[in-house]
Motif scaffolding. Structure first.
Motif, short mmCIF file in Angstrom:
data_model
loop_
_atom_site.label_atom_id
_atom_site.label_comp_id
_atom_site.label_asym_id
_atom_site.label_seq_id
_atom_site.Cartn_x
_atom_site.Cartn_y
_atom_site.Cartn_z
N HIS A 61 -2.65 -7.06 -12.64
CA HIS A 61 -2.99 -5.78 -13.29
C HIS A 61 -1.93 -4.73 -13.00
O HIS A 61 -1.57 -4.53 -11.85
CB HIS A 61 -4.32 -5.26 -12.74
CG HIS A 61 -5.41 -6.26 -12.75
ND1 HIS A 61 -6.19 -6.50 -13.85
CD2 HIS A 61 -5.85 -7.11 -11.79
CE1 HIS A 61 -7.06 -7.44 -13.57
NE2 HIS A 61 -6.89 -7.83 -12.32
N CYS A 62 -1.49 -4.04 -14.04
CA CYS A 62 -0.59 -2.91 -13.81
C CYS A 62 -1.38 -1.62 -13.95
O CYS A 62 -2.29 -1.52 -14.78
CB CYS A 62 0.58 -2.91 -14.78
SG CYS A 62 1.59 -1.42 -14.62
N VAL A 63 -0.99 -0.64 -13.19
CA VAL A 63 -1.68 0.64 -13.20
C VAL A 63 -1.52 1.37 -14.55
O VAL A 63 -2.29 2.26 -14.87
CB VAL A 63 -1.19 1.50 -12.00
CG1 VAL A 63 0.23 1.99 -12.23
CG2 VAL A 63 -2.11 2.65 -11.68
N THR A 64 -0.54 0.95 -15.36
CA THR A 64 -0.39 1.58 -16.68
C THR A 64 -1.30 0.95 -17.73
O THR A 64 -1.29 1.36 -18.88
CB THR A 64 1.07 1.50 -17.19
OG1 THR A 64 1.43 0.12 -17.28
CG2 THR A 64 2.03 2.21 -16.27
N TYR A 121 7.95 -6.21 -18.36
CA TYR A 121 8.88 -6.36 -17.25
C TYR A 121 9.42 -5.01 -16.82
O TYR A 121 10.01 -4.29 -17.62
CB TYR A 121 10.01 -7.31 -17.64
CG TYR A 121 9.49 -8.68 -17.98
CD1 TYR A 121 8.77 -9.42 -17.04
CD2 TYR A 121 9.68 -9.23 -19.24
CE1 TYR A 121 8.25 -10.67 -17.35
CE2 TYR A 121 9.18 -10.48 -19.56
CZ TYR A 121 8.46 -11.19 -18.61
OH TYR A 121 7.95 -12.42 -18.93
N TYR A 122 9.22 -4.70 -15.56
CA TYR A 122 9.60 -3.40 -15.03
C TYR A 122 10.63 -3.56 -13.94
O TYR A 122 10.53 -4.46 -13.10
CB TYR A 122 8.38 -2.70 -14.41
CG TYR A 122 7.35 -2.22 -15.39
CD1 TYR A 122 7.64 -2.05 -16.74
CD2 TYR A 122 6.06 -1.94 -14.95
CE1 TYR A 122 6.67 -1.59 -17.62
CE2 TYR A 122 5.09 -1.48 -15.84
CZ TYR A 122 5.40 -1.30 -17.17
OH TYR A 122 4.44 -0.85 -18.03
N THR A 123 11.59 -2.67 -13.93
CA THR A 123 12.49 -2.60 -12.79
C THR A 123 13.03 -1.19 -12.67
O THR A 123 13.26 -0.53 -13.68
CB THR A 123 13.64 -3.63 -12.89
OG1 THR A 123 14.49 -3.46 -11.76
CG2 THR A 123 14.45 -3.47 -14.17
N GLY A 161 -0.05 -3.80 -9.72
CA GLY A 161 1.23 -4.50 -9.70
C GLY A 161 2.31 -3.86 -8.86
O GLY A 161 3.22 -4.55 -8.40
N TYR A 162 2.23 -2.57 -8.64
CA TYR A 162 3.33 -1.95 -7.89
C TYR A 162 3.38 -2.39 -6.43
O TYR A 162 4.36 -2.15 -5.75
CB TYR A 162 3.34 -0.41 -8.03
CG TYR A 162 2.12 0.35 -7.56
CD1 TYR A 162 2.00 0.77 -6.24
CD2 TYR A 162 1.11 0.70 -8.46
CE1 TYR A 162 0.89 1.50 -5.82
CE2 TYR A 162 0.00 1.43 -8.05
CZ TYR A 162 -0.10 1.83 -6.73
OH TYR A 162 -1.19 2.55 -6.33
N LYS A 163 2.32 -3.09 -5.96
CA LYS A 163 2.37 -3.66 -4.61
C LYS A 163 3.10 -5.00 -4.61
O LYS A 163 3.45 -5.51 -3.55
CB LYS A 163 0.95 -3.88 -4.06
CG LYS A 163 0.02 -2.68 -4.09
CD LYS A 163 0.49 -1.53 -3.26
CE LYS A 163 0.25 -1.68 -1.78
NZ LYS A 163 0.63 -0.44 -1.06
MO MO Z 1 2.96 -1.19 -12.49
#
Ligand code: MO
Ligand code: MTE
Length: 413
Positions: A293-296, A247-249, A377-379
């Motif tokens: 998919h996350c870029v990390t 979970y990112y914010t 995922g950042y989109k």
């Molecule tokens: Mo991401």
């Protein structure tokens, strides 16, 4: 640490090994610091602008750290010979070499993860994390117990003189060994205690949570009435997701509930509109199964999403011919991202409301988030509150901070 070793030429075998050892130690320390920053949530929120720079430094340091390792390899046989009778030494050497190999190889896979299938990057990320969580405490313990300071402390003065004169017998009752092993045990325990919270945090990130958290307003019933899941959604058509979201914010999680919830579409459209919670959940939803998919490097597969296909929403509001871009705003007031109108009309881009038949959790971007399965995922803007149609492009939050504008997961699209 003896700095002069780095500048001397014609070193003896033992000194050369020492030089690799010290080089390795410095690089490992810098890698730990940059790696910790990349993993840290506070850093993501506090210093987003330098995140990509830290990532590049981490990769650069990782590449540098191959060198001491590569220089050491040809000397390994000779080194092992000198350790013939030291079983403990040999096994720690073995452990360190295995950890280094795991870290370097998984790190390389992560740098080039676009060239590998997603499951490979998930595995590489797991290995990278795991070898870090084992390696860093070990190295901390090792550097502490091998420091001159510790040795002095562990050996009383009186005994130190004695030691020079008569070699010690390795036996149970030897008071110096007793004191030293006691202090080592204490140091070891301290190191374990210090790193335990990090370990637990990591476990939480990678392990499937059996009981979803009930602390957020979303689950506490902050949103009523709850949208009725479609038959395809519950039980989930995809059979339930596999893998864990990280979970990112970049902000505090916005406090949303069925009173303050608003969802707006405006800009270059024929019928701009704003929905409140009640009218929003009346909109016609559909179900799709897709991967995230996350870029990390992490991935979550077979997610059953239920929500409003974006192309359907766009048709409803009537896109004006001048509109060429679609901008998405988060209710956090900070995060935005933009797609071209063609990208926004792809059939799998969705304003999602339910995940595997349940309202999307707050940490996961709920109650309403965007998903763009074909892109990183950042989109996929979380806490989506507004969609605006524009005639010009706008740079997304992470793109402005160094993430690539080309977010396609599959290369060459
Ligand atoms: Mo991401
Ligand atoms: N509002 C907002 N949306 C966001 C982000 C964010 O920090 N804030 N992070 C993005 C990134 S980089 C990813 S990988 C996904 C992560 O989704 P998750 O936190 O549900 O795992 O959300 C994206 N959407």
């Amino acid at each position: 640490m003896d700095w002069r070793l780095f500048f001397k030429r014609h070193l003896k075998f033992g000194q050369k090994l020492k030089r690799y050892h010290h080089g390795n130690a410095i690089l490992f320390l810098l890698l730990t610091i940059t790696g910790f920053l990349l993993f840290s949530e506070a850093f993501r929120t506090g210093f987003p602008t330098i995140r990509v720079m830290v990532r590049i430094s981490h990769i650069g340091l990782g590449i540098l750290s191959c060198f001491p390792f590569l220089f050491y390899l040809p000397k390994m046989t000779r080194h092992l010979n000198t350790l013939k009778n030291k079983v403990f030494h040999r096994s720690t050497l073995f452990l360190v070499l295995v950890l280094l190999t795991l870290l370097i190889s998984s790190g390389l896979v992560l740098v080039f993860h676009r060239d590998f299938p997603p499951f490979v990057s998930t595995l590489a990320l797991f290995i990278h994390d795991f070898s870090t969580i084992v390696g860093v405490p070990y190295v901390t313990y090792h550097s502490f117990t091998r420091s001159r300071w510790f040795k002095r402390w562990a050996t009383p003065k009186r005994k130190r003189v004695e030691k020079l004169e008569t070699p010690h017998l390795i036996e149970e009752g030897n008071p110096i060994l007793k004191r030293r092993s006691f202090l080592k045990l204490t140091a070891g325990t301290a190191v374990v205690l210090i790193y335990a919270p990090f370990f637990m945090r990591w476990l939480q990130v990678v392990m499937p949570t059996s009981t979803p958290s009930t602390s957020s307003p979303v689950e506490k019933g902050g949103f009523k009435p709850l949208p009725h899941p479609a038959p395809d959604s519950l039980p989930p058509k995809g059979g339930g997701r596999s893998g864990q979201f990280r979970y990112y914010t970049v902000t505090e999680i916005p406090k949303l509930n069925d009173h303050n919830f608003r969802f707006t579409i405006n800009g270059l459209v024929d019928h701009p509109c704003t929905y409140d919670w009640n009218s929003f959940i009346q909109l016609k939803r559909s179900v799709q199964v897709s991967n995230f998919h996350c870029v990390t490097g992490w991935n979550v597969n077979q997610i059953t999403w239920e929500g409003l296909p974006l192309h359907q929403l766009l048709t409803q509001v009537g896109v004006k011919p001048q509109a060429k871009y679609v901008k998405f705003y988060s209710a956090d007031g900070v995060y935005t991202d933009t797609l071209t109108i063609e990208q926004a009309r792809m059939s799998d881009v969705m304003v999602a409301v339910l995940i595997d038949g349940k309202l999307i959790e707050e940490v996961n971007g709920g109650p309403v988030r965007l998903i763009v399965p074909g892109m990183y995922g950042y989109k996929s803007v979380k806490w989506l509150s507004r969609i605006e149609l524009l005639d010009h492009d706008q740079t997304g939050y992470w793109e402005a901070r160094g993430y690539p504008k080309n977010a396609w997961v599959q290369k060459g699209l």
